[in-house]
Write a protein that holds these residues in place. Structure first.
Motif, mmCIF file in Angstrom:
data_model
loop_
_atom_site.group_PDB
_atom_site.id
_atom_site.type_symbol
_atom_site.label_atom_id
_atom_site.label_comp_id
_atom_site.label_asym_id
_atom_site.label_seq_id
_atom_site.Cartn_x
_atom_site.Cartn_y
_atom_site.Cartn_z
ATOM 1 N N MET A 115 0.824 -1.197 0.000
ATOM 2 C CA MET A 115 0.000 0.000 0.000
ATOM 3 C C MET A 115 0.867 1.261 0.000
ATOM 4 S SD MET A 115 -3.256 1.289 1.035
ATOM 5 C CE MET A 115 -3.729 2.834 1.699
ATOM 6 N N ASN A 116 1.857 1.318 0.870
ATOM 7 C CA ASN A 116 2.691 2.513 0.951
ATOM 8 C C ASN A 116 3.751 2.567 -0.129
ATOM 9 O OD1 ASN A 116 1.318 3.599 3.120
ATOM 10 N ND2 ASN A 116 2.563 2.485 4.611
ATOM 11 N N LEU A 117 3.937 1.473 -0.858
ATOM 12 C CA LEU A 117 4.940 1.486 -1.928
ATOM 13 C C LEU A 117 4.519 2.373 -3.089
ATOM 14 C CD1 LEU A 117 6.154 -2.220 -2.012
ATOM 15 C CD2 LEU A 117 7.311 -0.225 -1.088
ATOM 16 N N LYS A 118 3.230 2.690 -3.199
ATOM 17 C CA LYS A 118 2.812 3.587 -4.270
ATOM 18 C C LYS A 118 3.414 4.976 -4.068
ATOM 19 C CE LYS A 118 -1.635 5.050 -2.346
ATOM 20 N NZ LYS A 118 -3.073 5.054 -2.583
ATOM 21 N N PHE A 119 3.629 5.370 -2.806
ATOM 22 C CA PHE A 119 4.246 6.665 -2.550
ATOM 23 C C PHE A 119 5.732 6.650 -2.886
ATOM 24 C CE2 PHE A 119 0.597 6.682 0.451
ATOM 25 C CZ PHE A 119 -0.109 7.709 -0.172
ATOM 26 N N VAL A 120 6.370 5.514 -2.706
ATOM 27 C CA VAL A 120 7.769 5.381 -3.109
ATOM 28 C C VAL A 120 7.871 5.484 -4.633
ATOM 29 C CG1 VAL A 120 9.758 3.839 -3.161
ATOM 30 C CG2 VAL A 120 8.372 4.003 -1.095
ATOM 31 N N GLY A 121 6.968 4.805 -5.331
ATOM 32 C CA GLY A 121 6.953 4.888 -6.794
ATOM 33 C C GLY A 121 6.666 6.291 -7.282
ATOM 34 N N ALA A 122 5.764 6.986 -6.599
ATOM 35 C CA ALA A 122 5.458 8.361 -6.974
ATOM 36 C C ALA A 122 6.673 9.263 -6.757
ATOM 37 C CB ALA A 122 4.269 8.870 -6.177
ATOM 38 N N GLY A 123 7.388 9.042 -5.673
ATOM 39 C CA GLY A 123 8.594 9.828 -5.423
ATOM 40 C C GLY A 123 9.669 9.583 -6.466
ATOM 41 N N ILE A 124 9.805 8.335 -6.858
ATOM 42 C CA ILE A 124 10.797 8.005 -7.885
ATOM 43 C C ILE A 124 10.416 8.622 -9.225
ATOM 44 C CG2 ILE A 124 11.772 6.087 -9.214
ATOM 45 C CD1 ILE A 124 11.661 4.437 -6.624
ATOM 46 N N SER A 125 9.134 8.631 -9.543
ATOM 47 C CA SER A 125 8.725 9.186 -10.838
ATOM 48 C C SER A 125 8.881 10.700 -10.884
ATOM 49 C CB SER A 125 7.286 8.792 -11.157
ATOM 50 O OG SER A 125 6.387 9.440 -10.282
ATOM 51 N N THR A 126 8.904 11.362 -9.744
ATOM 52 C CA THR A 126 9.099 12.811 -9.758
ATOM 53 C C THR A 126 10.559 13.202 -9.951
ATOM 54 O OG1 THR A 126 9.212 12.867 -7.349
ATOM 55 C CG2 THR A 126 7.066 13.288 -8.360
ATOM 56 N N ILE A 127 11.463 12.238 -9.943
ATOM 57 C CA ILE A 127 12.865 12.536 -10.232
ATOM 58 C C ILE A 127 13.013 13.099 -11.647
ATOM 59 C CG2 ILE A 127 15.150 11.478 -10.528
ATOM 60 C CD1 ILE A 127 14.457 9.635 -8.211
ATOM 61 N N SER A 128 12.087 12.722 -12.529
ATOM 62 C CA SER A 128 12.144 13.244 -13.896
ATOM 63 C C SER A 128 12.010 14.758 -13.916
ATOM 64 C CB SER A 128 11.058 12.606 -14.752
ATOM 65 O OG SER A 128 9.779 12.986 -14.280
ATOM 66 N N CYS A 129 11.297 15.325 -12.953
ATOM 67 C CA CYS A 129 11.171 16.784 -12.885
ATOM 68 C C CYS A 129 12.519 17.438 -12.590
ATOM 69 C CB CYS A 129 10.146 17.174 -11.835
ATOM 70 S SG CYS A 129 8.476 16.627 -12.215
ATOM 71 N N ALA A 130 13.289 16.831 -11.715
ATOM 72 C CA ALA A 130 14.604 17.374 -11.397
ATOM 73 C C ALA A 130 15.535 17.272 -12.600
ATOM 74 C CB ALA A 130 15.211 16.642 -10.205
ATOM 75 N N GLY A 131 15.484 16.150 -13.288
ATOM 76 C CA GLY A 131 16.303 15.981 -14.489
ATOM 77 C C GLY A 131 15.935 16.974 -15.570
ATOM 78 N N SER A 132 14.659 17.239 -15.703
ATOM 79 C CA SER A 132 14.206 18.204 -16.696
ATOM 80 C C SER A 132 14.705 19.607 -16.368
ATOM 81 C CB SER A 132 12.681 18.191 -16.764
ATOM 82 O OG SER A 132 12.223 19.193 -17.629
ATOM 83 N N GLY A 133 14.654 19.965 -15.098
ATOM 84 C CA GLY A 133 15.140 21.285 -14.695
ATOM 85 C C GLY A 133 16.625 21.453 -14.940
ATOM 86 N N ILE A 134 17.385 20.424 -14.648
ATOM 87 C CA ILE A 134 18.830 20.476 -14.883
ATOM 88 C C ILE A 134 19.114 20.588 -16.378
ATOM 89 C CG2 ILE A 134 20.968 19.122 -14.750
ATOM 90 C CD1 ILE A 134 19.844 17.999 -12.077
ATOM 91 N N GLY A 135 18.407 19.797 -17.167
ATOM 92 C CA GLY A 135 18.606 19.827 -18.621
ATOM 93 C C GLY A 135 18.225 21.159 -19.237
ATOM 94 N N GLN A 136 17.129 21.730 -18.784
ATOM 95 C CA GLN A 136 16.715 23.019 -19.335
ATOM 96 C C GLN A 136 17.681 24.133 -18.929
ATOM 97 O OE1 GLN A 136 12.659 23.769 -18.268
ATOM 98 N NE2 GLN A 136 11.877 22.307 -19.746
ATOM 99 N N GLY A 137 18.182 24.070 -17.718
ATOM 100 C CA GLY A 137 19.164 25.065 -17.294
ATOM 101 C C GLY A 137 20.449 24.978 -18.096
ATOM 102 N N PHE A 138 20.889 23.757 -18.354
ATOM 103 C CA PHE A 138 22.096 23.561 -19.165
ATOM 104 C C PHE A 138 21.876 24.073 -20.587
ATOM 105 C CE2 PHE A 138 24.817 20.880 -21.861
ATOM 106 C CZ PHE A 138 26.051 21.193 -21.312
#
Length: 72
Positions: free
Chosen positions: A1-24
């Motif tokens: 049940m609580n693993l869905k929040f872990v998966g959601a947290g992992i999927s939001t890593i793409s937002c950080a990657g996008s920000g780094i890529g756009q800044g570069f």
């Protein structure tokens, strides 16, 4: 049940990657315009297209995380 929040947290890593890529990409676009101001419109067009593609990846990550939290 609580693993869905872990998966959601992992999927939001793409937002950080996008920000780094756009800044570069923005930094490189500024450098390119500083070196050759005549092609500013072409560089701006390519930068906007690249930023939109990078942002779409972040939006997909956000959608996946919202689906995991509220639907799964």
């Amino acid at each position: 049940m609580n693993l869905k929040f872990v998966g959601a947290g992992i999927s939001t890593i793409s937002c950080a990657g996008s920000g780094i890529g756009q800044g570069f990409a923005a930094g490189k676009a500024v450098e390119a315009v500083a070196r050759n101001p005549e092609v500013e419109s072409k560089i701006r067009t390519q930068f906007i297209i690249g930023a939109a593609i990078a942002e779409s990846g972040a939006i997909y990550g956000l959608v996946v995380s919202l689906i995991l939290i509220f639907v799964a």
